[in-house]
Motif scaffolding. Structure first.
Motif, PDB file in Angstrom:
ATOM      1  N   HIS A  72       0.866  -1.191   0.000  1.00 41.82           N
ATOM      2  CA  HIS A  72       0.000   0.000   0.000  1.00 41.82           C
ATOM      3  C   HIS A  72       0.904   1.243   0.000  1.00 41.82           C
ATOM      4  O   HIS A  72       2.134   1.121   0.088  1.00 41.82           O
ATOM      5  CB  HIS A  72      -0.965  -0.027   1.193  1.00 41.82           C
ATOM      6  N   ILE A  73       0.310   2.416  -0.068  1.00 42.31           N
ATOM      7  CA  ILE A  73       1.154   3.608  -0.231  1.00 42.31           C
ATOM      8  C   ILE A  73       1.803   4.073   1.081  1.00 42.31           C
ATOM      9  O   ILE A  73       2.578   5.023   1.076  1.00 42.31           O
ATOM     10  CB  ILE A  73       0.406   4.771  -0.941  1.00 42.31           C
ATOM     11  N   GLY A  74       1.524   3.345   2.170  1.00 44.54           N
ATOM     12  CA  GLY A  74       2.297   3.570   3.402  1.00 44.54           C
ATOM     13  C   GLY A  74       3.568   2.731   3.413  1.00 44.54           C
ATOM     14  O   GLY A  74       4.415   2.885   4.303  1.00 44.54           O
ATOM     15  N   SER A  75       3.729   1.849   2.449  1.00 42.13           N
ATOM     16  CA  SER A  75       4.951   1.031   2.343  1.00 42.13           C
ATOM     17  C   SER A  75       5.895   1.602   1.282  1.00 42.13           C
ATOM     18  O   SER A  75       6.769   0.895   0.789  1.00 42.13           O
ATOM     19  CB  SER A  75       4.616  -0.421   1.964  1.00 42.13           C
ATOM     20  N   ILE A  76       5.676   2.849   0.931  1.00 41.70           N
ATOM     21  CA  ILE A  76       6.506   3.487  -0.096  1.00 41.70           C
ATOM     22  C   ILE A  76       6.989   4.819   0.454  1.00 41.70           C
ATOM     23  O   ILE A  76       6.212   5.569   1.062  1.00 41.70           O
ATOM     24  CB  ILE A  76       5.677   3.711  -1.389  1.00 41.70           C
ATOM     25  N   MET A  77       8.271   5.088   0.260  1.00 39.93           N
ATOM     26  CA  MET A  77       8.809   6.412   0.608  1.00 39.93           C
ATOM     27  C   MET A  77       9.322   7.044  -0.673  1.00 39.93           C
ATOM     28  O   MET A  77       9.956   6.380  -1.491  1.00 39.93           O
ATOM     29  CB  MET A  77       9.910   6.297   1.649  1.00 39.93           C
ATOM     30  N   ALA A  78       9.034   8.327  -0.833  1.00 37.94           N
ATOM     31  CA  ALA A  78       9.356   8.937  -2.124  1.00 37.94           C
ATOM     32  C   ALA A  78       9.649  10.419  -1.990  1.00 37.94           C
ATOM     33  O   ALA A  78       9.303  11.061  -0.988  1.00 37.94           O
ATOM     34  CB  ALA A  78       8.170   8.745  -3.077  1.00 37.94           C
ATOM     35  N   ASN A  79      10.330  10.956  -2.986  1.00 39.26           N
ATOM     36  CA  ASN A  79      10.334  12.388  -3.253  1.00 39.26           C
ATOM     37  C   ASN A  79      10.082  12.521  -4.761  1.00 39.26           C
ATOM     38  O   ASN A  79       9.717  11.540  -5.398  1.00 39.26           O
ATOM     39  CB  ASN A  79      11.628  13.067  -2.768  1.00 39.26           C
ATOM     40  N   GLU A  80      10.258  13.705  -5.284  1.00 33.97           N
ATOM     41  CA  GLU A  80       9.895  13.865  -6.705  1.00 33.97           C
ATOM     42  C   GLU A  80      10.738  12.998  -7.639  1.00 33.97           C
ATOM     43  O   GLU A  80      10.294  12.627  -8.722  1.00 33.97           O
ATOM     44  CB  GLU A  80      10.011  15.335  -7.118  1.00 33.97           C
ATOM     45  N   GLU A  81      11.978  12.728  -7.221  1.00 33.98           N
ATOM     46  CA  GLU A  81      12.874  11.987  -8.131  1.00 33.98           C
ATOM     47  C   GLU A  81      13.008  10.508  -7.811  1.00 33.98           C
ATOM     48  O   GLU A  81      13.312   9.713  -8.705  1.00 33.98           O
ATOM     49  CB  GLU A  81      14.301  12.558  -8.092  1.00 33.98           C
ATOM     50  N   GLU A  82      12.849  10.151  -6.525  1.00 35.37           N
ATOM     51  CA  GLU A  82      13.184   8.775  -6.127  1.00 35.37           C
ATOM     52  C   GLU A  82      12.023   8.111  -5.376  1.00 35.37           C
ATOM     53  O   GLU A  82      11.260   8.792  -4.691  1.00 35.37           O
ATOM     54  CB  GLU A  82      14.412   8.786  -5.221  1.00 35.37           C
ATOM     55  N   THR A  83      11.996   6.790  -5.497  1.00 37.53           N
ATOM     56  CA  THR A  83      10.926   6.022  -4.845  1.00 37.53           C
ATOM     57  C   THR A  83      11.543   4.780  -4.215  1.00 37.53           C
ATOM     58  O   THR A  83      12.319   4.071  -4.876  1.00 37.53           O
ATOM     59  CB  THR A  83       9.877   5.580  -5.897  1.00 37.53           C
ATOM     60  N   TYR A  84      11.214   4.537  -2.956  1.00 36.19           N
ATOM     61  CA  TYR A  84      11.728   3.351  -2.258  1.00 36.19           C
ATOM     62  C   TYR A  84      10.563   2.542  -1.697  1.00 36.19           C
ATOM     63  O   TYR A  84       9.626   3.105  -1.133  1.00 36.19           O
ATOM     64  CB  TYR A  84      12.640   3.774  -1.094  1.00 36.19           C
ATOM     65  N   VAL A  85      10.680   1.229  -1.837  1.00 33.07           N
ATOM     66  CA  VAL A  85       9.661   0.337  -1.277  1.00 33.07           C
ATOM     67  C   VAL A  85      10.221  -0.265   0.004  1.00 33.07           C
ATOM     68  O   VAL A  85      11.333  -0.793   0.017  1.00 33.07           O
ATOM     69  CB  VAL A  85       9.286  -0.763  -2.292  1.00 33.07           C
ATOM     70  N   ILE A  86       9.450  -0.151   1.077  1.00 28.63           N
ATOM     71  CA  ILE A  86       9.912  -0.617   2.390  1.00 28.63           C
ATOM     72  C   ILE A  86       8.917  -1.650   2.941  1.00 28.63           C
ATOM     73  O   ILE A  86       7.896  -1.939   2.323  1.00 28.63           O
ATOM     74  CB  ILE A  86      10.065   0.574   3.386  1.00 28.63           C
ATOM     75  N   ILE A  90      -2.572  -0.237  -6.796  1.00 24.11           N
ATOM     76  CA  ILE A  90      -3.612   0.437  -7.602  1.00 24.11           C
ATOM     77  C   ILE A  90      -4.868   0.702  -6.755  1.00 24.11           C
ATOM     78  O   ILE A  90      -5.480   1.769  -6.846  1.00 24.11           O
ATOM     79  CB  ILE A  90      -3.895  -0.387  -8.881  1.00 24.11           C
ATOM     80  N   GLY A  91      -5.223  -0.228  -5.889  1.00 28.56           N
ATOM     81  CA  GLY A  91      -6.377  -0.012  -5.001  1.00 28.56           C
ATOM     82  C   GLY A  91      -6.165   1.198  -4.107  1.00 28.56           C
ATOM     83  O   GLY A  91      -7.083   1.988  -3.858  1.00 28.56           O
ATOM     84  N   ASN A  92      -4.941   1.365  -3.617  1.00 24.42           N
ATOM     85  CA  ASN A  92      -4.651   2.528  -2.772  1.00 24.42           C
ATOM     86  C   ASN A  92      -4.714   3.829  -3.561  1.00 24.42           C
ATOM     87  O   ASN A  92      -5.078   4.865  -3.016  1.00 24.42           O
ATOM     88  CB  ASN A  92      -3.307   2.360  -2.076  1.00 24.42           C
ATOM     89  N   LEU A  93      -4.380   3.775  -4.840  1.00 22.74           N
ATOM     90  CA  LEU A  93      -4.540   4.986  -5.668  1.00 22.74           C
ATOM     91  C   LEU A  93      -6.019   5.344  -5.782  1.00 22.74           C
ATOM     92  O   LEU A  93      -6.395   6.517  -5.695  1.00 22.74           O
ATOM     93  CB  LEU A  93      -3.921   4.785  -7.050  1.00 22.74           C
ATOM     94  N   PHE A  94      -6.868   4.335  -5.951  1.00 26.15           N
ATOM     95  CA  PHE A  94      -8.301   4.634  -6.040  1.00 26.15           C
ATOM     96  C   PHE A  94      -8.837   5.171  -4.706  1.00 26.15           C
ATOM     97  O   PHE A  94      -9.693   6.059  -4.700  1.00 26.15           O
ATOM     98  CB  PHE A  94      -9.094   3.400  -6.494  1.00 26.15           C
ATOM     99  N   LEU A  95      -8.327   4.642  -3.587  1.00 22.28           N
ATOM    100  CA  LEU A  95      -8.744   5.199  -2.293  1.00 22.28           C
ATOM    101  C   LEU A  95      -8.397   6.686  -2.242  1.00 22.28           C
ATOM    102  O   LEU A  95      -9.201   7.523  -1.815  1.00 22.28           O
ATOM    103  CB  LEU A  95      -8.045   4.473  -1.136  1.00 22.28           C
ATOM    104  N   ALA A  96      -7.185   7.012  -2.683  1.00 28.22           N
ATOM    105  CA  ALA A  96      -6.758   8.425  -2.677  1.00 28.22           C
ATOM    106  C   ALA A  96      -7.618   9.244  -3.644  1.00 28.22           C
ATOM    107  O   ALA A  96      -7.973  10.395  -3.354  1.00 28.22           O
ATOM    108  CB  ALA A  96      -5.281   8.517  -3.060  1.00 28.22           C
ATOM    109  N   TYR A  97      -7.959   8.651  -4.782  1.00 22.35           N
ATOM    110  CA  TYR A  97      -8.799   9.354  -5.773  1.00 22.35           C
ATOM    111  C   TYR A  97     -10.117   9.787  -5.112  1.00 22.35           C
ATOM    112  O   TYR A  97     -10.538  10.945  -5.225  1.00 22.35           O
ATOM    113  CB  TYR A  97      -9.066   8.433  -6.968  1.00 22.35           C
ATOM    114  N   TYR A  98     -10.763   8.852  -4.420  1.00 20.02           N
ATOM    115  CA  TYR A  98     -12.050   9.194  -3.798  1.00 20.02           C
ATOM    116  C   TYR A  98     -11.848  10.168  -2.641  1.00 20.02           C
ATOM    117  O   TYR A  98     -12.626  11.106  -2.471  1.00 20.02           O
ATOM    118  CB  TYR A  98     -12.794   7.920  -3.372  1.00 20.02           C
ATOM    119  N   ALA A  99     -10.817   9.954  -1.835  1.00 23.13           N
ATOM    120  CA  ALA A  99     -10.571  10.863  -0.701  1.00 23.13           C
ATOM    121  C   ALA A  99     -10.354  12.294  -1.182  1.00 23.13           C
ATOM    122  O   ALA A  99     -10.798  13.253  -0.549  1.00 23.13           O
ATOM    123  CB  ALA A  99      -9.353  10.378   0.087  1.00 23.13           C
TER     124      ALA A  99
END
Ligand code: SR1
Ligand code: MG
Length: 418
Positions: free
Chosen positions: A235-249, A267-276
């Motif tokens: 989910h998107i709480g398992s990802i750390m990012a800035n504009e240039e880099e992305t890390y999966v933790i 993708i499901g977490n993106l849809f949650l964010a879309y609705y929120a």
């Protein structure tokens, strides 16, 4: 070494006793330690040297219970063994998107790793409406590059089965089986409902037989289809990012399962964010269109790029080690058809699991701040009803979607971009 639960006070002493970590700090007597864990399971410490703050690490330690509930819910520390093994696998196949590991100990159930101090947890950043232009490119690479190498398309049967054995992770799989794939769909004691939720809202998920059959099928797939080594909680709480880099933790849920479970989690977490963000963009004083459009674009690009990269990995593997199976005049046509059919199967699972990952956040114990921290409960309920409407169609009709664009069109039909 005997296990002991660390605290901010005992971290410096522990580091002094760990030779491989000592090289990172020029002075171990001047460390600043802060507990920053905001996840549901573990404790996380940020360690910096006060005078040289660029000398810094993060320590993640598993404790013998589920943090979100407390010591009354025992959970064995072996989850850290799976996390360590999975981090090694991710580092081997996708080093650009995995934090550097400096030290790990199964005795102490911990890992000492790169402090991603120029990055932040993606969920928090997305709640604030930040855009990550490289996200789809990076996550699709992570998915394709970590998943393909552990499929039977790539490994021999013997290698794969030996690896499946090393990743039998029953306790954390049980958490998913219960909290993602069972409890939210019945009136379970672990569920949490807010005051605006009506009986009709509960019945919408908990007394719809067609929906329950579809979710049960996804659970069976989760429990039986050992397709590849999964991250298991992407989910998107398992990802750390800035504009240039992305890390999966945080791959402690790693096990051999259906590929669509990882792709669908993201993708499901993106849809949650879309609705929120129908509500949140207004809370931020913005028009929702632009940000929500970026979210849907990210969902589309993630799937389309994942599909292309997974297939490219497969073709490259076949070119490196051509199999006699496809060695006949029309063999390449057959091989292409096989890739197409397999990727369609992953797409169907992706949609089904994305739906479950969305629904579990509505009544299940572990919420997502995107929705659960919307202060106006009526507005929150409106978001939750949209999520449930979309997820229901997704899981029940998962076999009928032909493209990711059809899925994002459904999201917009339920809640138009503005
Ligand atoms: C009850 S544990 C809740 C959740 O935390 C983890 O991040 C997993 O998603 C798990 O289901
Ligand atoms: Mg986690």
């Amino acid at each position: 070494m005997e296990y002991r639960q660390l605290s901010p006070e005992t971290v410096p002493g522990f580091l002094k006793d760990s030779p491989s970590v000592q090289q990172i700090f020029s002075n171990l007597d001047d460390l600043e330690v802060e507990e920053v864990g905001d996840g549901n399971l573990n404790f996380v410490y940020k360690v910096r040297q006060r005078k040289n703050p660029e000398q810094t690490v993060v320590i993640k330690q598993a404790v013998p219970f589920l943090r979100i509930v407390g010591e009354s819910w025992p959970l064995s520390r072996t989850r850290m063994n799976f996390e360590i093994q999975a981090l090694e696998h991710h580092t081997k196949y996708c080093p650009h998107h995995v934090p550097k590991i400096y030290y790990s100990s199964t005795d102490m159930s911990l890992v000492v790793m790169q402090n991603l101090n120029r990055h932040a947890v993606l969920r928090g950043e997305m709640i604030q409406g930040k855009v990550f232009p490289e996200l789809a490119e990076h996550i699709s690479s992570f998915l394709a590059n970590t998943l393909f190498p552990t499929t039977d398309w790539c490994m021999t049967g013997g290698e794969k089965k030996a690896m499946v054995g090393r990743f039998i992770n029953p306790e954390l799989c049980k958490i998913t089986e219960d909290f993602v794939l069972t409890n939210p769909y019945e009136d379970h004691e672990t569920n949490v409902y807010h005051d605006e939720v009506t009986q009709a809202d509960k019945d919408y998920l908990q007394q719809d037989s067609q929906l329950k059959v579809a979710v049960a099928e996804m659970k069976f797939t989760f429990m039986n289809h050992s397709e590849a080594l999964l991250h298991g909680d992407l989910h998107i709480g398992s990802i750390m990012a800035n504009e240039e880099e992305t890390y999966v933790i945080d791959p402690e849920f790693a096990f051999f399962g259906p590929i669509g479970f990882d792709v669908g989690a993201f993708i499901g977490n993106l849809f949650l964010a879309y609705y929120a963000h129908e509500v949140r963009q207004k809370m931020l004083g913005r028009e929702p269109f632009e940000y929500r459009n970026w979210i849907l674009r990210t969902a589309k690009e993630t799937w389309n790029q994942f599909q292309a990269k997974f297939e490219a990995n497969w073709v490259a593997h076949e070119q490196d080690a051509p199999s006699s199976y496809w060695n006949y005049p029309e063999g390449q046509i057959g091989f292409a058809l096989q890739r197409q059919r397999f990727l369609h199967h992953i797409f169907e699972d992706t949609i089904g699991f994305a739906a479950c990952k969305m629904m579990r956040r509505i009544y299940g114990l572990a919420k997502v701040a995107d929705i659960a921290e919307i202060p106006d409960l009526k507005a929150r309920l409106g978001v939750e009803r949209n999520v449930m409407r979309m997820a229901k169609v997704m899981v029940q009709q998962r076999g009928s979607f032909r493209s990711i664009e059809e899925l994002t069109a459904l999201a917009q039909e339920i809640s138009p971009l503005r």
